[in-house]
Design an enzyme around this catalytic site. Structure first.
Site, PDB file in Angstrom:
ATOM      1  N   LYS A 178      18.268  -1.003  -3.853  1.00 38.63           N
ATOM      2  CA  LYS A 178      18.515   0.296  -4.546  1.00 38.63           C
ATOM      3  C   LYS A 178      17.388   1.052  -4.541  1.00 38.63           C
ATOM      4  CE  LYS A 178      19.929   2.411  -8.786  1.00 38.63           C
ATOM      5  NZ  LYS A 178      18.467   3.281  -8.941  1.00 38.63           N
ATOM      6  N   GLU A 254       7.851  -7.302 -11.536  1.00 43.73           N
ATOM      7  CA  GLU A 254       6.744  -6.744 -11.239  1.00 43.73           C
ATOM      8  C   GLU A 254       6.636  -5.487 -12.307  1.00 43.73           C
ATOM      9  OE1 GLU A 254       3.760  -4.607 -10.790  1.00 43.73           O
ATOM     10  OE2 GLU A 254       4.471  -4.332  -8.946  1.00 43.73           O
ATOM     11  N   CYS A 288       0.614   0.587 -10.711  1.00 44.08           N
ATOM     12  CA  CYS A 288       0.567  -0.400 -11.604  1.00 44.08           C
ATOM     13  C   CYS A 288      -0.711  -1.015 -11.609  1.00 44.08           C
ATOM     14  CB  CYS A 288       1.810  -1.310 -11.589  1.00 44.08           C
ATOM     15  SG  CYS A 288       1.765  -1.957 -10.183  1.00 44.08           S
ATOM     16  N   GLU A 384       0.890   2.128 -20.645  1.00 43.92           N
ATOM     17  CA  GLU A 384       0.491   2.673 -19.170  1.00 43.92           C
ATOM     18  C   GLU A 384       0.706   4.205 -19.075  1.00 43.92           C
ATOM     19  OE1 GLU A 384       1.516   0.652 -15.063  1.00 43.92           O
ATOM     20  OE2 GLU A 384       3.351   1.191 -15.989  1.00 43.92           O
TER      21      GLU A 384
END
Length: 481
Positions: A178, A254, A288, A384
């Protein structure tokens, strides 16, 4: 390649009744339209993947899988320049970055896994034992997990698609891939290459794009999906983990990171300041594992801040197709609003805005932003950002630096700088993270496992560990006559 993409379901390239726009983040203009898959399309893709796994020889014919991976590697190289231009236009990746982590390096993941498949031991002999008065021979065989739902984020779509797809195919799994809603066209282009330039059987790889969250729900809850491989935010990862628990699926996650770069008191501050500045500006901070916290000895804080600010002033941001551009745009206005909101709240909470914090139009650009004197417990030091924002945090000594670096729910990456290599390694070993750079060392490659501790995820991508994620172990025993 056409800008308007097609779904790949059961070997067929298909349109959908509805489409949605994909924007060029450097201009804000419409780049193309992607088919807006429905939950019914997701069901059809899963059904095709289940049939291909259960009724074909894909899972058992290793030589055929090697041939198909070789074909995919060749197709990606043959169409590399088309993929490069589409990656620049849709992802906002700079041209220079496509020659490494955004395109060229990911293609090598396919080569690595094809070669690994040639040599990987899928059977391990355990020898014989005496039990209940008889001799027993035991061995372990590795088998593919089954049907994999692979769900991508927008930031490095080629890297992450191939880091999931190549080892899954090598293992003998079938896949429903996806695309990220913000970058569907580049992932759909991968599906077209598979359909038109490889012998991968119908149903083995299915590629969807959709703006509907319901499609992701189908992929993570369907009983015929054996494993979910997801890269994205920790909040979404928690939701996927909970959804997958209903059918006890295997999950690879992840997730987010808030990595720290530690400058010890004997570091080369000039070189380290430059590295910290340019790293957080890589792909506009949308990575990330980027070190978004810079930990500096308190007595050197102001001098390092000044040096980083000078380097930020030299970062050339703008048109990502220009080879001289170092930093492109954020992916969307929504993401830029998020980044700017976090910067404004950080300043209100007491951080000093040294430079940056500005929107640049047209497109979704945000200037490299430096925040000094940051409280290690504040939002900007804990959450983040996913933008070109560097938070500088002072520390007292090595123990304090380690404490601050580990003061996070995340544990993805980090770095340390010191003229004393052994001292740097000693500090690195105390940081709870899945990857770590010592004096600028690069850990990122197809053969190196990548993943995080704590809320940065579960499992490892790339390397032998990446292949093993898609395998189950079955232990056999037989009585020796």
């Amino acid at each position: 390649m056409p800008v308007n993409g097609k779904l790949l379901i059961d070997g067929q390239l298909l349109d959908a009744p509805r489409t949605y726009e994909s924007l060029n983040p450097a201009t804000g203009e419409v780049l193309g339209r992607a088919p807006d898959a429905t939950p019914a399309d997701a069901e059809a893709a899963i059904t095709a993947a289940r049939r291909a796994f259960d009724t074909t020889t894909w899972a058992t014919d290793k030589d055929f899988r090697i041939r198909c991976l070789d074909q995919l590697y060749q197709a990606l190289n043959d169409h590399k320049e088309e993929l490069r231009e589409l990656t620049i236009a849709e992802v906002g990746a700079t041209r220079a970055l496509t020659h490494s982590a955004q395109l060229d390096d990911p293609i090598n993941i396919v080569r690595y896994n094809a070669d690994l498949l040639r040599t990987h031991p899928f059977t391990v002999d355990l020898g014989e034992i005496n039990s209940r008065g008889q001799r027993h021979h035991r061995w372990v065989e590795k088998e593919p997990v089954g049907v994999v739902a692979a769900i991508l984020p927008y930031n490095y779509p080629n890297q992450l698609a191939l880091a999931k797809l190549a080892p899954a195919l090598a293992a003998g799994c079938t896949v429903v891939l996806k695309a990220a809603p913000d970058t569907p066209l580049i992932t759909l282009a991968l599906g077209r290459l598979i359909a038109e330039h490889t012998d991968i059987p119908a149903g083995v790889v299915n590629v969807l794009s959709s703006s509907e969250a319901a499609v992701g729900e189908v992929l993570t809850t369907h009983r015929d999906v054996d494993m979910v491989s997801f890269t994205g935010s920790t909040a979404t990862g928690r939701h996927i983990m909970a959804a997958a628990s209903e059918t006890v699926k295997k999950v690879f996650l992840e997730l987010g990171g808030k990595s720290a770069m530690i400058l010890l008191d004997d570091a080369d501050f000039a070189a380290a300041s430059m590295l910290a500045a340019y790293m957080i500006c890589t792909h506009a901070g949308q990575g990330c594992a980027l070190t978004s916290r810079l930990l500096v000895p308190r007595e050197h804080h102001d001098a390092v801040v000044e040096q980083v600010a000078q380097h930020f002033g030299r970062v050339r941001h703008g048109d990502p197709s220009d080879p001289k551009t170092y930093m492109g745009p954020l992916i969307s206005e929504r993401q830029r609003d998020k980044v700017d909101g976090m910067v404004q709240r950080a300043v209100a909470a007491g951080a000093k805005l040294v430079t940056g914090g500005e929107r640049v139009n047209p497109g979704f650009f945000y200037t490299p932003t430096l925040l000094a004197g940051v409280d290690p417990d504040s939002e900007i030091a804990q959450e983040e950002v996913f933008g070109p924002v560097l938070a500088v945090i002072p520390f007292e000594d090595d123990d304090d630096a380690v404490r601050i670096a580990n003061n996070s729910v995340y544990g993805l990456s980090g770095g340390v700088q010191s003229r004393d290599q052994e001292r740097a390694i000693a500090v690195a070993r105390r940081i709870r993270s899945g990857t770590f750079s010592i004096n600028g060392g690069n850990y990122f490659a197809p053969d190196a496992p990548f993943g995080g501790y704590r809320q940065s995820g579960i499992g490892r991508e790339s390397g032998v560990a990446g292949l093993e994620e898609f395998l189950e172990s079955k232990t056999f025993a037989t009585v020796v006559a």
